[in-house]
Design a protein around this motif. Structure first.
Motif, PDB file in Angstrom:
ATOM      1  N   ASN A   1      18.285 -59.674  -6.715  1.00 15.19           N
ATOM      2  CA  ASN A   1      17.363 -60.656  -6.380  1.00 15.19           C
ATOM      3  C   ASN A   1      16.222 -59.788  -6.734  1.00 15.19           C
ATOM      4  N   ALA A   2      15.225 -59.926  -7.767  1.00 16.24           N
ATOM      5  CA  ALA A   2      14.151 -58.988  -8.298  1.00 16.24           C
ATOM      6  C   ALA A   2      12.926 -60.044  -8.256  1.00 16.24           C
ATOM      7  N   LEU A   3      11.833 -59.297  -7.630  1.00 17.34           N
ATOM      8  CA  LEU A   3      10.592 -59.869  -7.227  1.00 17.34           C
ATOM      9  C   LEU A   3       9.798 -59.367  -8.554  1.00 17.34           C
ATOM     10  N   ASN A   4       9.993 -58.322  -8.977  1.00 19.89           N
ATOM     11  CA  ASN A   4       9.155 -58.115 -10.183  1.00 19.89           C
ATOM     12  C   ASN A   4       9.955 -57.202 -11.322  1.00 19.89           C
ATOM     13  N   ILE A   5       9.711 -57.181 -12.395  1.00 14.64           N
ATOM     14  CA  ILE A   5      10.267 -56.812 -13.714  1.00 14.64           C
ATOM     15  C   ILE A   5       9.255 -55.984 -14.340  1.00 14.64           C
ATOM     16  N   GLU A   6       9.320 -54.782 -14.816  1.00 13.93           N
ATOM     17  CA  GLU A   6       8.474 -53.769 -15.575  1.00 13.93           C
ATOM     18  C   GLU A   6       9.086 -53.144 -16.675  1.00 13.93           C
ATOM     19  N   ASP A   7       8.554 -53.303 -17.934  1.00 16.15           N
ATOM     20  CA  ASP A   7       9.234 -52.569 -18.782  1.00 16.15           C
ATOM     21  C   ASP A   7       8.801 -50.949 -19.005  1.00 16.15           C
ATOM     22  N   VAL A   8       9.785 -50.321 -19.116  1.00 20.26           N
ATOM     23  CA  VAL A   8       9.475 -48.861 -19.086  1.00 20.26           C
ATOM     24  C   VAL A   8       9.430 -48.376 -20.463  1.00 20.26           C
ATOM     25  N   PRO A   9       8.141 -47.709 -21.028  1.00 20.33           N
ATOM     26  CA  PRO A   9       7.559 -47.558 -22.042  1.00 20.33           C
ATOM     27  C   PRO A   9       8.502 -46.077 -22.634  1.00 20.33           C
ATOM     28  N   GLU A  10       8.463 -46.014 -23.909  1.00 27.21           N
ATOM     29  CA  GLU A  10       8.886 -44.677 -24.574  1.00 27.21           C
ATOM     30  C   GLU A  10      10.456 -44.401 -23.903  1.00 27.21           C
ATOM     31  N   SER A  11      11.226 -45.465 -23.780  1.00 26.46           N
ATOM     32  CA  SER A  11      12.829 -45.162 -23.373  1.00 26.46           C
ATOM     33  C   SER A  11      13.543 -45.468 -24.776  1.00 26.46           C
ATOM     34  N   PHE A  12      13.221 -44.623 -25.809  1.00 19.38           N
ATOM     35  CA  PHE A  12      13.744 -45.003 -27.228  1.00 19.38           C
ATOM     36  C   PHE A  12      15.090 -45.281 -27.225  1.00 19.38           C
ATOM     37  N   SER A  13      16.236 -44.794 -26.654  1.00 20.07           N
ATOM     38  CA  SER A  13      17.296 -44.874 -26.917  1.00 20.07           C
ATOM     39  C   SER A  13      18.067 -45.932 -26.237  1.00 20.07           C
ATOM     40  N   SER A  14      17.371 -46.565 -25.300  1.00 15.25           N
ATOM     41  CA  SER A  14      17.948 -47.711 -24.506  1.00 15.25           C
ATOM     42  C   SER A  14      16.618 -48.635 -24.109  1.00 15.25           C
ATOM     43  N   ASP A  15      17.076 -49.781 -23.864  1.00 16.97           N
ATOM     44  CA  ASP A  15      15.891 -50.567 -23.060  1.00 16.97           C
ATOM     45  C   ASP A  15      16.099 -50.339 -21.599  1.00 16.97           C
ATOM     46  N   VAL A  16      14.813 -50.024 -20.977  1.00 21.29           N
ATOM     47  CA  VAL A  16      14.760 -49.486 -19.655  1.00 21.29           C
ATOM     48  C   VAL A  16      13.679 -50.453 -18.717  1.00 21.29           C
ATOM     49  N   TYR A  17      14.107 -50.948 -17.605  1.00 20.36           N
ATOM     50  CA  TYR A  17      13.044 -51.921 -16.735  1.00 20.36           C
ATOM     51  C   TYR A  17      13.383 -51.214 -15.300  1.00 20.36           C
ATOM     52  N   LYS A  18      12.037 -51.331 -14.866  1.00 21.61           N
ATOM     53  CA  LYS A  18      11.864 -50.978 -13.533  1.00 21.61           C
ATOM     54  C   LYS A  18      11.694 -52.244 -12.640  1.00 21.61           C
ATOM     55  N   LEU A  19      12.645 -52.328 -11.703  1.00 22.34           N
ATOM     56  CA  LEU A  19      13.045 -53.615 -11.078  1.00 22.34           C
ATOM     57  C   LEU A  19      12.226 -53.270  -9.391  1.00 22.34           C
ATOM     58  N   THR A  20      11.698 -54.247  -8.975  1.00 25.06           N
ATOM     59  CA  THR A  20      11.210 -54.303  -7.431  1.00 25.06           C
ATOM     60  C   THR A  20      12.084 -55.372  -6.977  1.00 25.06           C
ATOM     61  N   LEU A  21      13.276 -55.017  -5.932  1.00 26.34           N
ATOM     62  CA  LEU A  21      14.075 -56.141  -5.349  1.00 26.34           C
ATOM     63  C   LEU A  21      13.498 -56.650  -4.155  1.00 26.34           C
ATOM     64  N   ALA A  22      13.790 -57.842  -3.744  1.00 26.29           N
ATOM     65  CA  ALA A  22      13.497 -58.631  -2.431  1.00 26.29           C
ATOM     66  C   ALA A  22      13.360 -57.602  -1.274  1.00 26.29           C
ATOM     67  N   SER A  23      14.228 -56.626  -1.046  1.00 24.77           N
ATOM     68  CA  SER A  23      14.564 -55.742  -0.118  1.00 24.77           C
ATOM     69  C   SER A  23      13.429 -54.834  -0.052  1.00 24.77           C
ATOM     70  N   GLY A  24      12.540 -54.713  -1.207  1.00 23.92           N
ATOM     71  CA  GLY A  24      11.649 -53.598  -1.304  1.00 23.92           C
ATOM     72  C   GLY A  24      11.870 -52.371  -2.034  1.00 23.92           C
ATOM     73  N   GLU A  25      13.182 -52.222  -2.264  1.00 25.73           N
ATOM     74  CA  GLU A  25      13.711 -51.312  -3.052  1.00 25.73           C
ATOM     75  C   GLU A  25      13.439 -50.983  -4.671  1.00 25.73           C
ATOM     76  N   THR A  26      13.266 -50.137  -5.084  1.00 22.71           N
ATOM     77  CA  THR A  26      12.769 -49.915  -6.442  1.00 22.71           C
ATOM     78  C   THR A  26      14.120 -49.197  -7.379  1.00 22.71           C
ATOM     79  N   VAL A  27      14.680 -50.005  -8.181  1.00 23.68           N
ATOM     80  CA  VAL A  27      15.689 -49.646  -9.037  1.00 23.68           C
ATOM     81  C   VAL A  27      15.302 -49.731 -10.614  1.00 23.68           C
ATOM     82  N   PHE A  28      16.098 -49.249 -11.293  1.00 19.31           N
ATOM     83  CA  PHE A  28      16.221 -49.132 -12.859  1.00 19.31           C
ATOM     84  C   PHE A  28      17.225 -49.782 -13.418  1.00 19.31           C
TER      85      PHE A  28
END
Length: 213
Positions: A14-41
């Motif tokens: 349950n993601a409230l926000n999705i941010e692209d993480v720059p310069e993650s050349f070997s993979s696509d990486v995203y920073k998520l803020t979940l509805a619980s307030g937790e930050t995960v990648f």
């Protein structure tokens, strides 16, 4: 963006926000803020072997050095390689001057990392641990140079015609700068020169500086 939306659905996040993480050349990486307030990648590797390799290494290192915890893994489908759901850990990129205290801490973690034992020289793949053909790191590096010469001919100046012998021990770190930059040029060719032009030019400058060109 479609890949991350699929991963979010598969991992039931349950993601409230999705941010692209720059310069993650070997993979696509995203920073998520979940509805619980937790930050995960979420990390979506380039291929399935990389997915398994990173998962296994994080599992191996989790009780040895500070690495993200693997909260979940999706093994992918026909169109997506899969993804790792990772915890956020404290810290920030080291972009400034490295002082004595930080140098010591880095050295401690490197020493701990070097104590980790593997079955031999190799890497994790989808069906287990793959040993290098000759199980010899020096031969592996030498063979990589041989493989990379041809694709680099189309990109690098024709004045990088020969590869010098391996550098003396006291110059190991500069050698690895050179090795990594050489590898990065091939990476840019495989992943697309135009969209990775900045990264390509940075590594070409490193190669020029390494050989005094």
């Amino acid at each position: 963006m479609s890949s991350i939306l699929k991963v979010i659905e598969k991992l039931k996040l349950n993601a409230l926000n999705i941010e692209d993480v720059p310069e993650s050349f070997s993979s696509d990486v995203y920073k998520l803020t979940l509805a619980s307030g937790e930050t995960v990648f979420v990390k979506i590797p380039f291929n399935k072997d990389k997915l398994f390799r990173e998962f296994q290494m994080l599992e191996t290192l989790k009780d040895i050095i500070p690495v993200p915890k693997v909260l979940d893994i999706w093994y992918g489908d026909e169109s997506t390689t899969g993804a790792l759901l990772l915890s956020a850990i404290q810290g920030m990129p080291c972009t400034g001057e490295v002082d004595e205290k930080l140098s010591y801490e880095i050295g401690v973690y490197l020493a701990m990392l070097h104590e980790v034992r593997t079955p031999g020289y190799g890497y994790h793949v989808t069906d287990g641990f793959k040993l290098l053909d000759q199980n010899n790191w020096r031969m592996h590096i030498k063979s990589n140079f041989e493989k990379w010469k041809e694709p680099c001919k189309q990109i690098l100046d024709s004045k990088f015609q020969s590869i010098r012998p391996m550098l003396a021990l006291e110059r190991v770190l500069p050698f690895y700068d050179f090795y990594d930059a050489f590898c990065a040029v091939v990476w840019c060719k495989n992943r697309g020169i135009e969209k990775n032009q900045t990264f390509l030019q940075e590594n070409i400058v490193t190669l020029r500086n390494s050989v005094g060109y």
